[in-house]
Scaffold this motif. Structure first.
Motif, PDB file in Angstrom:
ATOM      1  N   ASP A  12      -6.621  -6.043   6.933  1.00 21.97           N
ATOM      2  CA  ASP A  12      -5.707  -7.186   6.776  1.00 21.97           C
ATOM      3  C   ASP A  12      -5.649  -7.717   5.351  1.00 21.97           C
ATOM      4  O   ASP A  12      -5.545  -8.923   5.138  1.00 21.97           O
ATOM      5  CB  ASP A  12      -6.124  -8.345   7.703  1.00 21.97           C
ATOM      6  CG  ASP A  12      -5.632  -8.122   9.111  1.00 21.97           C
ATOM      7  OD1 ASP A  12      -4.566  -7.484   9.247  1.00 21.97           O
ATOM      8  OD2 ASP A  12      -6.306  -8.557  10.063  1.00 21.97           O
ATOM      9  N   LEU A  13      -5.754  -6.839   4.375  1.00 21.20           N
ATOM     10  CA  LEU A  13      -5.721  -7.295   2.989  1.00 21.20           C
ATOM     11  C   LEU A  13      -4.476  -6.819   2.260  1.00 21.20           C
ATOM     12  O   LEU A  13      -4.312  -7.050   1.066  1.00 21.20           O
ATOM     13  CB  LEU A  13      -6.968  -6.777   2.239  1.00 21.20           C
ATOM     14  CG  LEU A  13      -8.271  -7.522   2.503  1.00 21.20           C
ATOM     15  CD1 LEU A  13      -9.430  -6.746   1.912  1.00 21.20           C
ATOM     16  CD2 LEU A  13      -8.225  -8.926   1.926  1.00 21.20           C
ATOM     17  N   PHE A  14      -3.596  -6.133   3.009  1.00 19.96           N
ATOM     18  CA  PHE A  14      -2.464  -5.480   2.359  1.00 19.96           C
ATOM     19  C   PHE A  14      -1.627  -6.470   1.551  1.00 19.96           C
ATOM     20  O   PHE A  14      -1.211  -6.180   0.429  1.00 19.96           O
ATOM     21  CB  PHE A  14      -1.596  -4.770   3.400  1.00 19.96           C
ATOM     22  CG  PHE A  14      -0.774  -3.687   2.799  1.00 19.96           C
ATOM     23  CD1 PHE A  14      -1.312  -2.428   2.582  1.00 19.96           C
ATOM     24  CD2 PHE A  14       0.542  -3.926   2.420  1.00 19.96           C
ATOM     25  CE1 PHE A  14      -0.565  -1.425   2.001  1.00 19.96           C
ATOM     26  CE2 PHE A  14       1.297  -2.927   1.831  1.00 19.96           C
ATOM     27  CZ  PHE A  14       0.741  -1.670   1.627  1.00 19.96           C
ATOM     28  N   ASP A  15      -1.420  -7.667   2.115  1.00 19.35           N
ATOM     29  CA  ASP A  15      -0.580  -8.663   1.427  1.00 19.35           C
ATOM     30  C   ASP A  15      -1.243  -9.199   0.166  1.00 19.35           C
ATOM     31  O   ASP A  15      -0.596  -9.794  -0.688  1.00 19.35           O
ATOM     32  CB  ASP A  15      -0.290  -9.848   2.362  1.00 19.35           C
ATOM     33  CG  ASP A  15       0.488  -9.402   3.568  1.00 19.35           C
ATOM     34  OD1 ASP A  15       1.179  -8.361   3.457  1.00 19.35           O
ATOM     35  OD2 ASP A  15       0.396 -10.061   4.622  1.00 19.35           O
ATOM     36  N   ARG A  16      -2.543  -9.032   0.065  1.00 21.38           N
ATOM     37  CA  ARG A  16      -3.275  -9.568  -1.071  1.00 21.38           C
ATOM     38  C   ARG A  16      -3.600  -8.494  -2.099  1.00 21.38           C
ATOM     39  O   ARG A  16      -4.363  -8.753  -3.045  1.00 21.38           O
ATOM     40  CB  ARG A  16      -4.579 -10.201  -0.593  1.00 21.38           C
ATOM     41  CG  ARG A  16      -4.426 -11.266   0.472  1.00 21.38           C
ATOM     42  CD  ARG A  16      -5.398 -12.392   0.237  1.00 21.38           C
ATOM     43  NE  ARG A  16      -5.281 -13.460   1.216  1.00 21.38           N
ATOM     44  CZ  ARG A  16      -4.326 -14.371   1.185  1.00 21.38           C
ATOM     45  NH1 ARG A  16      -3.417 -14.340   0.242  1.00 21.38           N
ATOM     46  NH2 ARG A  16      -4.278 -15.318   2.109  1.00 21.38           N
ATOM     47  N   ALA A  17      -3.063  -7.296  -1.926  1.00 22.18           N
ATOM     48  CA  ALA A  17      -3.460  -6.148  -2.741  1.00 22.18           C
ATOM     49  C   ALA A  17      -3.407  -6.416  -4.245  1.00 22.18           C
ATOM     50  O   ALA A  17      -4.263  -5.977  -4.993  1.00 22.18           O
ATOM     51  CB  ALA A  17      -2.603  -4.934  -2.396  1.00 22.18           C
ATOM     52  N   GLY A  18      -2.385  -7.180  -4.673  1.00 22.57           N
ATOM     53  CA  GLY A  18      -2.204  -7.375  -6.112  1.00 22.57           C
ATOM     54  C   GLY A  18      -2.936  -8.581  -6.676  1.00 22.57           C
ATOM     55  O   GLY A  18      -2.924  -8.815  -7.880  1.00 22.57           O
ATOM     56  N   GLN A  19      -3.583  -9.315  -5.790  1.00 17.36           N
ATOM     57  CA  GLN A  19      -4.243 -10.549  -6.211  1.00 17.36           C
ATOM     58  C   GLN A  19      -5.602 -10.253  -6.860  1.00 17.36           C
ATOM     59  O   GLN A  19      -6.267  -9.295  -6.499  1.00 17.36           O
ATOM     60  CB  GLN A  19      -4.466 -11.378  -4.943  1.00 17.36           C
ATOM     61  CG  GLN A  19      -4.342 -12.851  -5.113  1.00 17.36           C
ATOM     62  CD  GLN A  19      -4.316 -13.526  -3.746  1.00 17.36           C
ATOM     63  OE1 GLN A  19      -3.513 -13.186  -2.872  1.00 17.36           O
ATOM     64  NE2 GLN A  19      -5.211 -14.473  -3.554  1.00 17.36           N
ATOM     65  N   GLN A  20      -6.003 -11.115  -7.806  1.00 13.40           N
ATOM     66  CA  GLN A  20      -7.338 -10.965  -8.394  1.00 13.40           C
ATOM     67  C   GLN A  20      -8.401 -11.321  -7.363  1.00 13.40           C
ATOM     68  O   GLN A  20      -8.258 -12.308  -6.645  1.00 13.40           O
ATOM     69  CB  GLN A  20      -7.490 -11.922  -9.581  1.00 13.40           C
ATOM     70  CG  GLN A  20      -7.241 -11.258 -10.918  1.00 13.40           C
ATOM     71  CD  GLN A  20      -7.973 -11.974 -12.028  1.00 13.40           C
ATOM     72  OE1 GLN A  20      -8.345 -13.133 -11.896  1.00 13.40           O
ATOM     73  NE2 GLN A  20      -8.175 -11.286 -13.126  1.00 13.40           N
ATOM     74  N   ALA A  21      -9.473 -10.553  -7.325  1.00  8.08           N
ATOM     75  CA  ALA A  21     -10.507 -10.796  -6.319  1.00  8.08           C
ATOM     76  C   ALA A  21     -11.102 -12.192  -6.455  1.00  8.08           C
ATOM     77  O   ALA A  21     -11.502 -12.805  -5.471  1.00  8.08           O
ATOM     78  CB  ALA A  21     -11.597  -9.738  -6.433  1.00  8.08           C
ATOM     79  N   ALA A  22     -11.136 -12.703  -7.708  1.00  5.55           N
ATOM     80  CA  ALA A  22     -11.731 -14.024  -7.942  1.00  5.55           C
ATOM     81  C   ALA A  22     -11.005 -15.119  -7.164  1.00  5.55           C
ATOM     82  O   ALA A  22     -11.579 -16.151  -6.849  1.00  5.55           O
ATOM     83  CB  ALA A  22     -11.705 -14.348  -9.430  1.00  5.55           C
ATOM     84  N   SER A  23      -9.724 -14.882  -6.853  1.00  3.05           N
ATOM     85  CA  SER A  23      -8.936 -15.947  -6.225  1.00  3.05           C
ATOM     86  C   SER A  23      -9.031 -15.941  -4.699  1.00  3.05           C
ATOM     87  O   SER A  23      -8.391 -16.748  -4.039  1.00  3.05           O
ATOM     88  CB  SER A  23      -7.473 -15.792  -6.641  1.00  3.05           C
ATOM     89  OG  SER A  23      -6.941 -14.608  -6.065  1.00  3.05           O
ATOM     90  N   LEU A  24      -9.826 -15.031  -4.135  1.00  2.44           N
ATOM     91  CA  LEU A  24      -9.888 -14.935  -2.673  1.00  2.44           C
ATOM     92  C   LEU A  24     -10.774 -16.011  -2.060  1.00  2.44           C
ATOM     93  O   LEU A  24     -11.753 -16.446  -2.650  1.00  2.44           O
ATOM     94  CB  LEU A  24     -10.442 -13.565  -2.262  1.00  2.44           C
ATOM     95  CG  LEU A  24      -9.630 -12.330  -2.629  1.00  2.44           C
ATOM     96  CD1 LEU A  24     -10.331 -11.089  -2.116  1.00  2.44           C
ATOM     97  CD2 LEU A  24      -8.217 -12.414  -2.083  1.00  2.44           C
TER      98      LEU A  24
END
Ligand SMILES: Nc1ncnc2c1ncn2[C@@H]1O[C@H](COP(=O)(O)OP(=O)(O)OP(=O)(O)O)[C@@H](O)[C@H]1O
Ligand SMILES: [Mg+2]
Lengths: 236, 317
Positions: free
Chosen positions: A126-138
């Motif tokens: 369930d991370l597909f929508d977040r693929a382009g996001q920086q990990a720090a922002s999770l």
């Protein structure tokens, strides 16, 4: 032959015996829950399996081959991966890059195959929508998912899960359970968790550790119902 | 792989290099040679320390080895200087493999200091060896003759083009598998190993490449000065410069060192022009780096780009 086994492994920290002569054998397709009070040595046992800690004594074998002295990276390529208790993400990389790394180096896939595989793993976790996001922002849930995705991406035959459900709500745990269930075939899964609800219905076998030693080991329901467990672990 | 804009950058770099060789006056040529060669050295230190997490206080060793390699090989063999400049970094790179095997046993601060000690050992060895010119150093005399012509006229375009090629090369590298591993190591070395990366091997590759790159820049630099002394070539000022440029500009970023270098050269040239003597500009550098480390510890460039991003964020929300 067991896919992975430990023979009498111990690990001392000074005078503290974090893992005390533990022997277990795990076969392909087997999912084991590992429980025990805080400080029982669960994380340390997983570290001995991944190689991030070396045992003070004892032996670890995979497919009957001694891997005790194998360094961490070589054990990953041999098929052992862990989702750590405290997520170990690459904060300046994107979610996708985080997952690509173990696909390249752990699973040793080519650039093209890794791309396809990573999409699949991101979809599954369930991370597909977040693929382009920086990990720090999770947030916490997504960090936990990413930690799991990283472990899965290396295509391990032995998947070690250290409290991947801790701190999550029941629906969130249910969704992680679904992911783990899909990963079961052909693998050994060792899942450390304090919340029995997470392990129920996923793990057919239950291991209990206390003060470094293996206390109980057997079919989930049997061990769960045993008096010893109720008295030591639950403090009743 | 390589993107169109990067090919454009390379072509532009080549054109500018050619123009610089033809039109820049000779005083400025020396300064620009220094600028570009310092840039290469700083970027090497950045790759090693900022990306691979191996902070070293001993990179002046590679400057010294490059300088001495240049003079010794050019003076004692028939190989032309430009051939020597290509061969020396290869030799230095090979030498750094056994060195790495020893110093990699040291971690973090111990590695940094271990490298310093290693540089000092090589320095002392050179000073105490008469065949290497001792403390007096050696003059670059290719094949026993005085160096002909104006080497800076060639070194300038070469170092300018190399700087451009280095930026492009680093960008291409960081997009590769090994580059991703390097970026991961920058963030979390243990987690990179847990993803299957052979950290030791990665460190060795980068240690070797950055050592060779530093030696190449040094060989080019000393081709313009025409002589080398151990105190100069193995001087700690080299690594201090690399660190200043990288840390003030932004450790672990490709643009940071450009900013750091511009500041260093700008302040030095302005102060020298204003009549401040010798090393007085180092006082300003010291204050500046202390200030940056206290208030913007990630460096000027990352601080600036974060600021711009936050402005954009405000504008769009
Ligand atoms: N690196 C270390 N150095 C010293 N002692 C350690 C180290 N790691 C673990 N220990 C000790 O070993 C024992 C077992 O710790 P471990 O983390 O394996 O327990 P755990 O079962 O995972 O506990 P928890 O449920 O809290 O995660 C504890 O007493 C702990 O303090
Ligand atoms: Mg634990």
């Amino acid at each position: 032959m067991a896919l992975i086994s430990t023979e009498d492994v111990s690990r001392l920290f000074g005078s503290v015996c974090a893992v005390d002569r533990v022997s277990v054998e795990l076969n392909e397709g087997e999912s084991v829950g590992l429980i025990g009070p805080n400080g029982a040595g669960k994380t340390t046992l997983l570290s001995l399996l991944t190689g991030s800690l070396k045992p003070t004594r004892g032996k670890i074998t995979m497919d009957g081959i001694d891997v005790t002295m194998l360094p961490v990276f070589a054990r990953v390529t041999a098929g052992i991966a862990r989702a750590a208790q405290i997520p170990q993400t690459f904060n300046r990389l994107t979610v996708r890059e985080n997952v690509l790394l173990p696909a390249y180096f752990g699973a040793q896939l080519s650039q093209h195959d890794a791309g396809v595989w990573v999409d699949e793993v991101l979809e599954m976790t369930d991370l597909f929508d977040r693929a382009g996001q920086q990990a720090a922002s999770l947030g916490l849930l997504d960090r936990k998912r990413l930690e799991l995705a990283k472990a899965v991406a290396s295509k391990p035959r032995v998947l070690l899960l250290d409290e991947v459900a801790a701190g999550l709500t029941e629906p969130e745990i249910a969704s992680i359970k679904e992911v783990v269930k899909r990963l079961q075939p052909g693998r050994v899964i060792i899942w450390v968790e304090h919340i029995p609800f997470a392990l129920q219905g996923v793990c057919s076998r239950l291991l209990v550790m206390d003060k470094g030693a293996k206390l109980l080991d057997g079919p989930f329901d049997e061990v769960w119902a045993s008096d010893v467990l109720q008295s030591t672990y639950m403090g009743m | 792989m390589i993107r169109t804009i990067e090919i454009v950058a390379l072509v532009l770099g080549a054109i500018i290099a050619w123009l610089a060789a033809a039109y820049v006056d000779s005083g400025l040529q020396f300064l620009l040679c220094e600028v570009f060669l310092l840039f290469i050295m700083a970027q090497m230190w950045n790759l090693l320390a900022g990306y691979a997490g191996q902070v070293s206080f001993g990179q002046q060793m590679f400057v010294g080895l490059g300088a001495y390699g240049l003079c010794l090989m050019a003076n004692n063999t028939g190989i032309p200087v430009w051939g020597v400049i290509v061969i020396v970094p290869v030799i230095v790179g090979l030498l750094s493999i056994p060195l790495g095997m020893v110093v990699f046993h040291l971690k973090h601060a111990y590695f940094a200091i271990g490298m310093w000690v290693a540089a000092e050992v090589v320095f002392q060895f050179v000073v105490k060896t008469p065949a290497l010119g001792g403390s007096g150093g050696i003059v670059l005399r290719p094949g026993g003759e005085m160096m002909q012509g104006f080497p800076e006229q060639t070194v300038l375009p070469v170092s300018l083009f190399l700087s451009m090629a280095l930026i492009v090369g680093l960008r291409v590298f960081l997009r590769s598998k090994l580059g991703l591993a390097t970026l991961a190591v920058r963030d979390n070395e243990a987690a990179a190993e847990a993803a299957g990366v052979n950290i030791w091997r990665l460190h060795m590759i980068l240690f070797t490449l950055t050592g060779a790159g530093t030696a190449l820049a040094a060989a080019l630099y000393y081709t313009t000065t025409l002589f080398v002394t151990p105190l100069d070539a193995f001087g700690a000022k080299w690594v201090v410069l690399m660190m200043f440029i990288v840390v003030v500009g932004g450790l672990g970023t490709l643009t940071g060192p450009v900013v750091g270098l511009a500041l260093f050269i700008g302040i030095r040239e302005l102060m020298t022009a204003a009549g401040y003597s010798g090393g007085q500009y180092w006082i300003v550098m010291g204050l500046l780096s202390t200030g940056v480390l206290l208030f913007l510890p990630q460096g000027l460039w990352p601080a600036f780009s974060n600021y711009v991003q936050s402005l954009r964020g405000k504008a769009s929300s």
